[in-house]
Each structure stands twice: as structure tokens, then as C-alpha cells.
Design an enzyme around this catalytic site. Structure first.
Site, short mmCIF file in Angstrom:
data_model
loop_
_atom_site.label_atom_id
_atom_site.label_comp_id
_atom_site.label_asym_id
_atom_site.label_seq_id
_atom_site.Cartn_x
_atom_site.Cartn_y
_atom_site.Cartn_z
N CYS A 259 1.03 -1.14 -0.07
CA CYS A 259 0.24 -0.29 -0.40
C CYS A 259 1.02 1.50 0.03
O CYS A 259 1.70 1.54 -0.75
CB CYS A 259 -1.20 0.22 1.09
SG CYS A 259 -2.43 -1.43 1.23
N HIS A 380 -3.73 -5.19 0.36
CA HIS A 380 -3.61 -5.67 1.72
C HIS A 380 -3.79 -7.04 1.60
O HIS A 380 -4.82 -8.18 1.84
CB HIS A 380 -4.52 -4.57 2.35
CG HIS A 380 -4.40 -3.30 2.48
ND1 HIS A 380 -4.06 -3.26 4.39
CD2 HIS A 380 -5.07 -2.65 2.43
CE1 HIS A 380 -3.87 -2.41 4.06
NE2 HIS A 380 -4.49 -1.30 3.18
N GLU A 382 -2.78 -8.37 4.30
CA GLU A 382 -3.31 -9.54 5.20
C GLU A 382 -4.67 -9.47 5.18
O GLU A 382 -5.11 -10.50 6.53
CB GLU A 382 -2.97 -8.50 6.51
CG GLU A 382 -3.02 -7.57 7.08
CD GLU A 382 -2.76 -5.92 5.67
OE1 GLU A 382 -4.07 -5.74 5.87
OE2 GLU A 382 -2.15 -6.65 4.94
#
Length: 405
Positions: A259, A380, A382
Site C-alpha cells: 500500500c 493488503h 493480511e
């Protein structure tokens, strides 16, 4: 209006005005008006530091159904400036819930507004772009509120990473029973809790460092790899992070950025960054890995992106246009890949390639250096919330560190 609810007003910088019911805290707040297309994960959204300085509108019509718990926050507080929903849930229906969304917003001083026109609001942002805005339960005159909106700061040029970062280093170690295989220096530009947790599950001991850490301080931890996190604001304003990235690249230590960290890598190797019209925010963004042709459904939260360099050059270039690649079948996903996106380009650290692109608009979603152990993605891995399609990127980071040994 619901009995006992406060009237509230939302005003955008173009004068668009929506009236509704206040929920959460009373008062007035300012920020960049954006929208999120996720149907779930509102607690993770609220506590994601990348949303600092923004008023977030949810496109899903019913928010707050599962209340708020103590396990899912991605940081120690809510970071959004204000919250806009169509209909806040009246009940929190989950065995994990500890309190309602309304109570949590009140406790943390975050004003919200419920308006029936969230679809119209989203269309307005798509047409006009992200704009400065305000939510108020104390001002009834939209003209006076608009004056204050126009006097508020915008996101371009905003240096917010240093305001959301940890003030002191801390360590997240692998859980009991998992051997420590790698030491990772994680630069906190707005890191989410799920990120070091994913690293720890793979045997990475993450030493989380403040955003303004220098390359020398990073390298002094003797890391096997360096991670640059997500975060808020304009990457052009975070020259300290760009300088740290360049120092790490020069040292040849493996690098992984996500990001905001991906935009920092882009600037470090000579690419420019630019502000997207309304950004990518949600858990349903299709991204293609150009090396394999695989399409991932990914979790996003960014309003800036790295620009694709001109063919045959390195440095500042125009944004990806998303125009079709005529060398491929126009009916395939490859038709959404900008021409030249798969061509290597020169950088001060050797050649690099755009590794991923967004199939909605052709935006650069990943960068990989060919002559240094460094890569990044604009989304992302995660999740939290979102699909876990890209979680294997942490394994790729581990493989990069193995190869560097």
C-alpha cells in the site's frame, strides 16, 4: 427521524448537502469524503490507520449488525474522522460483541450520520472525485458549514504517517511452538495489527519501528528483511520514508512493501505518484499478477498510486490509463492491462517491472526489482477484513529472505 435521534448534516466541498440522523458522538468533524465497498469488516475499517483524516461512507446498507468486540481492532483506536451509513443497526447480534457500534463511536468521539442517500453520495464521489467534507450535529446552516469545509486541509500534501505511527519500537514474536527463522524490521507508516501477526505465524520476529526511522537505524537492527507498511496521506510528503527505503535498497537487504509502502518504493526508484479520482477502498478489487496471469480478489485502501513510466524510460510518467492491450484477446482479462505494463524499466537500482495491475482501471498494483531483492503490492495481503487470496505474499517475502542468505 428515529425518536430521540439528533439531526445531522453532511456537506461536501462542491456544496452537496445531505441531511440525516446523527449517531455516535455529537459534534463536528472534517476530512476527505471517501467510500468503502466492503459488506463486512466495519470494525477493521474504522481502526485502520490508513483512514486517518477521512470521512468514510459505507456502501453496504446496514452497518453495525455484529457490534464491536475486543479482538478485531487493527490498532488501538478509531482513526476515521467521521462515519456515514445508510442505516445503523439497532441491535448488536453476535456472541463476540461487547458493545454497540454507536456506543463505540461515542466513546471515541467520532461523529456519524445516517442518510438514506448513500448510493447518491457514492455516485457523486465517483463523478466528482474524493472531496473535503464535514459531518455536524451542531450546525444547521450548510452555507456556514461549507465555508469551514473549504478552509479545511486537503489530502494532497498531507504528511499523516508520522501522526499514526508508533512512538516507540516494539516487537511481535512468533507464537509459542513456532521457531524464529527471520528478523524483520517493519517500518510503521500506519501498520495494521494483522500484519506482524501474519509474519509471526511464519516464524518472523517483527521489530516494528517508527515511520521516521532512518536507513541507518533500520540496518542497525541487523534484519533479514525490511517491511514498509500501509499508511495514510500523500507519499510525496513522506520524503523521510523514501530516503530510508533508498538506504535499505542500497544495502541490498530484502524489501517488501504494501500500500503506502508500495508507493514509497515507487518514489524511491524514480517513479512519480498521483492522486486517484476516488481511490480503491473495499475487499473486492480484482488484481492480476502479470507473471502468472492469476487474478486475485484483494482488500484495498488507498487514494494515491505509483505512475507507470513511459516505455523505454524510468522516472515520472502518466498514470496507467487502463486502455486495452491489443496483442491479447479483447475479451480476456489481459485486455485491461495497459500497453507496456509488462516491459522492464530502468531505475537507479537496476531494472524493475510492474508486477500487478488493477483490472478495473489499469492502476499499478505492484512493483518488483529485477536486480535487487525487493517487491511491493498496492493492496493488503493480511486482509483484515477481506479475502485471503494474497496471503501467500508473506511466504514470498520469506522465500526472498531465504534466497538472500
Amino acid at each position: 427521524m428515529t425518536s430521540g435521534a439528533q439531526p445531522a448534516i453532511l456537506v461536501l466541498e462542491d456544496g452537496t448537502t445531505l441531511r440525516g440522523e446523527g449517531f455516535g458522538a455529537s459534534g463536528e468533524t472534517f476530512g476527505e469524503m471517501v467510500f468503502n465497498t466492503a459488506m463486512t469488516g466495519y470494525q477493521e475499517t474504522l481502526t485502520d490507520p490508513s483512514y486517518a483524516g477521512q470521512i468514510v461512507a459505507m456502501t453496504a446498507p446496514h452497518i453495525g449488525n455484529t457490534g464491536v468486540n475486543d479482538e478485531d481492532p487493527e490498532s488501538h483506536r478509531i482513526w476515521v474522522s467521521g462515519y456515514v451509513v445508510r442505516e445503523p443497526s439497532r441491535l448488536a447480534s453476535s456472541w463476540r460483541a461487547r458493545r454497540s457500534l454507536d456506543d463505540e463511536l461515542k466513546a471515541q468521539g467520532i461523529p456519524g450520520i445516517a442518510v438514506p442517500g448513500t448510493r447518491a453520495l457514492t455516485m457523486r464521489i465517483r463523478e466528482r472525485g474524493a472531496m473535503r467534507a464535514a459531518v455536524s450535529t451542531v450546525e444547521d446552516d450548510p452555507r456556514r458549514l461549507l465555508d469551514r469545509v473549504l478552509a479545511s486541509p486537503g489530502m494532497t500534501g498531507a504528511d499523516l504517517a508520522r501522526t499514526v505511527t508508533t512512538p516507540h519500537p516494539y516487537t511481535v514474536s512468533p507464537p509459542d511452538g513456532t521457531a524464529t527463522r527471520y528478523r524483520v524490521a517493519a517500518v510503521d507508516l500506519g501498520i495494521k495489527a494483522a500484519t506482524p501477526r501474519n509474519m509471526a505465524m511464519r516464524g518472523m520476529e517483527a521489530r516494528v519501528l517508527p515511520a521516521t526511522v532512518t536507513a541507518g537505524e533500520i540496518l542497525a537492527t541487523d534484519p533479514d528483511g525490511v517491511f514498509f507498511s500501509n499508511g495514510p496521506g500523500d507519499p510525496a510528503a513522506a520524503g523521510y520514508a523514501v530516503a530510508a527505503m533508498r538506504g535499505v535498497l542500497e544495502a541490498g537487504v530484502p524489501v517488501f512493501g504494501i500500500c503506502f509502502g508500495s508507493q514509497i518504493l515507487g518514489r524511491a526508484i524514480g517513479l512519480s505518484t498521483y492522486k486517484l479520482r476516488y481511490g480503491h477502498r473495499g475487499v473486492n478489487q480484482p488484481v492480476m499478477d502479470l507473471a502468472t496471469g492469476r487474478v486475485y480478489i484483494t482488500s484495498h485502501n488507498h487514494g494515491f498510486a505509483a505512475a507507470l513510466p513511459p516505455q523505454g524510460e524510468w522516472g515520472a510518467g502518466p498514470p496507467c490509463t487502463g486502455k486495452a492491450d491489443t496483442s491479447r484477446d479483447a475479451g480476456s482479462a489481459w485486455a485491461h492491462v495497459p500497453p507496456g505494463a509488462r516491459k522492464p524499466f530502468g531505475t537507479p537500482y537496476g531494472e524493475a517491472v510492474v508486477s500487478h495491475v488493477n483490472l478495473n482501471d489499469g492502476v499499478v498494483e505492484g512493483i518488483r526489482l529485477l536486480d535487487r531483492p525487493a517487491f511491493s503490492v498496492q493492496y493488503h495481503p493480511e486482509a483484515a477484513p477481506g479475502p485471503h487470496d494474497a496471503v501467500d505474499l508473506f511466504d514470498q517475502f520469506a522465500a526472498l529472505m531465504d534466497n538472500a542468505r
